[in-house]
Motif scaffolding. Structure first.
Motif, PDB file in Angstrom:
ATOM      1  N   PRO A 189       0.826  -1.203   0.000  1.00  0.00           N
ATOM      2  CA  PRO A 189       0.000   0.000   0.000  1.00  0.00           C
ATOM      3  C   PRO A 189       0.866   1.260   0.000  1.00  0.00           C
ATOM      4  O   PRO A 189       1.938   1.300   0.603  1.00  0.00           O
ATOM      5  CB  PRO A 189      -0.785  -0.120   1.315  1.00  0.00           C
TER       6      PRO A 189
ATOM      7  N   ASP B  99       0.140   5.589   0.367  1.00  0.00           N
ATOM      8  CA  ASP B  99      -0.865   6.614   0.627  1.00  0.00           C
ATOM      9  C   ASP B  99      -0.407   7.953   0.070  1.00  0.00           C
ATOM     10  O   ASP B  99       0.742   8.114  -0.364  1.00  0.00           O
ATOM     11  CB  ASP B  99      -1.122   6.720   2.124  1.00  0.00           C
TER      12      ASP B  99
ATOM     13  N   PRO C 292      -3.407   7.059  -4.297  1.00  0.00           N
ATOM     14  CA  PRO C 292      -3.402   6.161  -3.131  1.00  0.00           C
ATOM     15  C   PRO C 292      -4.034   4.815  -3.452  1.00  0.00           C
ATOM     16  O   PRO C 292      -5.038   4.726  -4.158  1.00  0.00           O
ATOM     17  CB  PRO C 292      -4.243   6.935  -2.099  1.00  0.00           C
ATOM     18  N   GLY C 293      -3.434   3.766  -2.928  1.00  0.00           N
ATOM     19  CA  GLY C 293      -3.978   2.434  -3.149  1.00  0.00           C
ATOM     20  C   GLY C 293      -2.886   1.380  -3.169  1.00  0.00           C
ATOM     21  O   GLY C 293      -1.796   1.564  -2.627  1.00  0.00           O
TER      22      GLY C 293
ATOM     23  N   LYS D 183     -12.257   6.742  -2.480  1.00  0.00           N
ATOM     24  CA  LYS D 183     -11.718   5.494  -1.955  1.00  0.00           C
ATOM     25  C   LYS D 183     -10.363   5.240  -2.595  1.00  0.00           C
ATOM     26  O   LYS D 183     -10.132   5.600  -3.747  1.00  0.00           O
ATOM     27  CB  LYS D 183     -12.656   4.315  -2.248  1.00  0.00           C
ATOM     28  N   PRO D 184      -9.441   4.600  -1.869  1.00  0.00           N
ATOM     29  CA  PRO D 184      -8.153   4.254  -2.477  1.00  0.00           C
ATOM     30  C   PRO D 184      -8.324   3.179  -3.543  1.00  0.00           C
ATOM     31  O   PRO D 184      -9.302   2.428  -3.553  1.00  0.00           O
ATOM     32  CB  PRO D 184      -7.333   3.739  -1.284  1.00  0.00           C
TER      33      PRO D 184
ATOM     34  N   GLU E  83      -3.610  -2.321   3.856  1.00  0.00           N
ATOM     35  CA  GLU E  83      -3.634  -0.874   3.950  1.00  0.00           C
ATOM     36  C   GLU E  83      -2.524  -0.433   4.880  1.00  0.00           C
ATOM     37  O   GLU E  83      -1.959  -1.248   5.613  1.00  0.00           O
ATOM     38  CB  GLU E  83      -4.988  -0.387   4.465  1.00  0.00           C
TER      39      GLU E  83
ATOM     40  N   TRP F  41      -5.783   4.625   5.771  1.00  0.00           N
ATOM     41  CA  TRP F  41      -5.640   5.455   4.581  1.00  0.00           C
ATOM     42  C   TRP F  41      -5.853   6.926   4.916  1.00  0.00           C
ATOM     43  O   TRP F  41      -6.825   7.291   5.588  1.00  0.00           O
ATOM     44  CB  TRP F  41      -6.640   5.042   3.514  1.00  0.00           C
TER      45      TRP F  41
ATOM     46  N   SER G 115      -4.723   8.925   6.969  1.00  0.00           N
ATOM     47  CA  SER G 115      -5.055   9.110   8.371  1.00  0.00           C
ATOM     48  C   SER G 115      -4.552  10.437   8.919  1.00  0.00           C
ATOM     49  O   SER G 115      -5.064  10.931   9.909  1.00  0.00           O
ATOM     50  CB  SER G 115      -4.452   7.969   9.200  1.00  0.00           C
TER      51      SER G 115
END
Length: 288
Positions: free
Chosen positions: A79, A81, A158-159, A202-203, A240, A245, A247
């Motif tokens: 992951p 971010d 992100p993802g 959403k990622p 994640e 994500w 955060s």
């Protein structure tokens, strides 16, 4: 200089001092350390997937190892971010040169959650190993992940990010020879300089793993009926970040925004005090 003006000047200097750490944080430090959430001992998975769907999950800071055969496609997924810049390091340990018949060329590629190949900013993405070489070291430094981008753009978002490692050229007689691979992903936070307006809803984390897990930690048989003692849950590919994500709501831009507002207000008061002193003395009555 009056006492009021001295106080205003001191406040201006204090505001400038508050902005100094923010400016330093924006510097593009190439030696940034891995993310705080990285594993301390660097231990990671000891196998690799063979397709995007079966890619082995890897967290930044971990070192993944895998035994494979020359010619296999090896996949890992990690992951990334917003505001992070990931670096992928791969090392391939080759068999003894007596078993090899010529030069081989190895390559590491990185794809995002939409399976778009992401270009490396710098690093040795492709490397050749002559017949007597024992190891090949590859490196790919990705662009900083953006929180949002235009639909037509190819910016990293992100993802999940997939790492694919394979040999792209070698003598046919060397296909199937055993090799050992090591892959490590590190991530550094670029700070407020990488912030953009807008965020994804959403990622980009596609699909779920084909193996469901029960709440008691055992693996389900995959038929979806939850035969285990606990209920089943699906596991997102790549997982994640350990802190979730996006955060962190705090960025360096908050310092610039608040500091700029304070300096603007102080400058206005200081300017008003200067212009007010040039006006009509308060003790002189106006003309009739």
């Amino acid at each position: 200089m009056t006492r009021t003006n001295r106080l205003l000047a001191g406040a201006l200097l204090t505001g400038l001092a508050l902005l100094t750490p923010a400016g330093a944080a924006l510097a593009d430090d190439p030696s940034a350390s891995p993310s705080p959430g990285a594993s301390g001992d660097g231990s990671g998975p000891t196998e690799a997937g063979t397709t995007f769907r079966t890619a082995t999950a890897l967290q930044p800071g971990q070192r993944a190892t895998a035994e494979a055969s020359t010619g296999d496609y090896l996949y890992w997924v990690f992951p990334a971010d917003a505001g992070e810049r990931a670096t992928v390091d791969a090392t391939i340990t080759l068999p003894q040169n007596a078993a090899r018949h010529g030069t081989s060329t190895w390559q590491v590629d990185v794809y995002d959650g939409l399976r778009r190949r992401q270009a490396c900013m710098y690093g040795r993405q492709t490397g050749k190993a002559v017949a007597d070489a024992r190891t090949v070291e590859l490196k790919c430094v990705l662009r900083t992940v953006r929180a949002w981008s235009e639909p037509w753009a190819d910016d990293p978002l992100p993802g999940s990010y997939y790492v694919r490692l394979t040999v792209v050229d070698l003598p046919s007689a060397d296909l199937g020879l055993p090799v050992r691979t090591e892959v490590e992903v590190t991530s550094s936070d670029r700070g407020g300089s990488a912030d953009v307006d807008g965020t994804l809803s959403k990622p980009l984390v596609p699909g779920v793993s084909s193996v469901a897990q029960t709440t008691d930690g055992s693996a389900d048989d995959g038929d979806g009926d939850g035969d285990g003692d606990g209920s089943t849950r699906t596991v997102a590919l790549g997982g994640e970040p350990e802190d979730g994500w996006a955060s962190g709501w705090w960025t360096d831009r908050w310092l610039w925004t608040v500091g700029g507002g304070i300096l603007g207000a102080l400058a206005g008061v200081f300017g008003y005090s200067l212009t007010r002193g040039r006006g009509r003395p308060s003790h002189v009555p106006p003309h009739a």
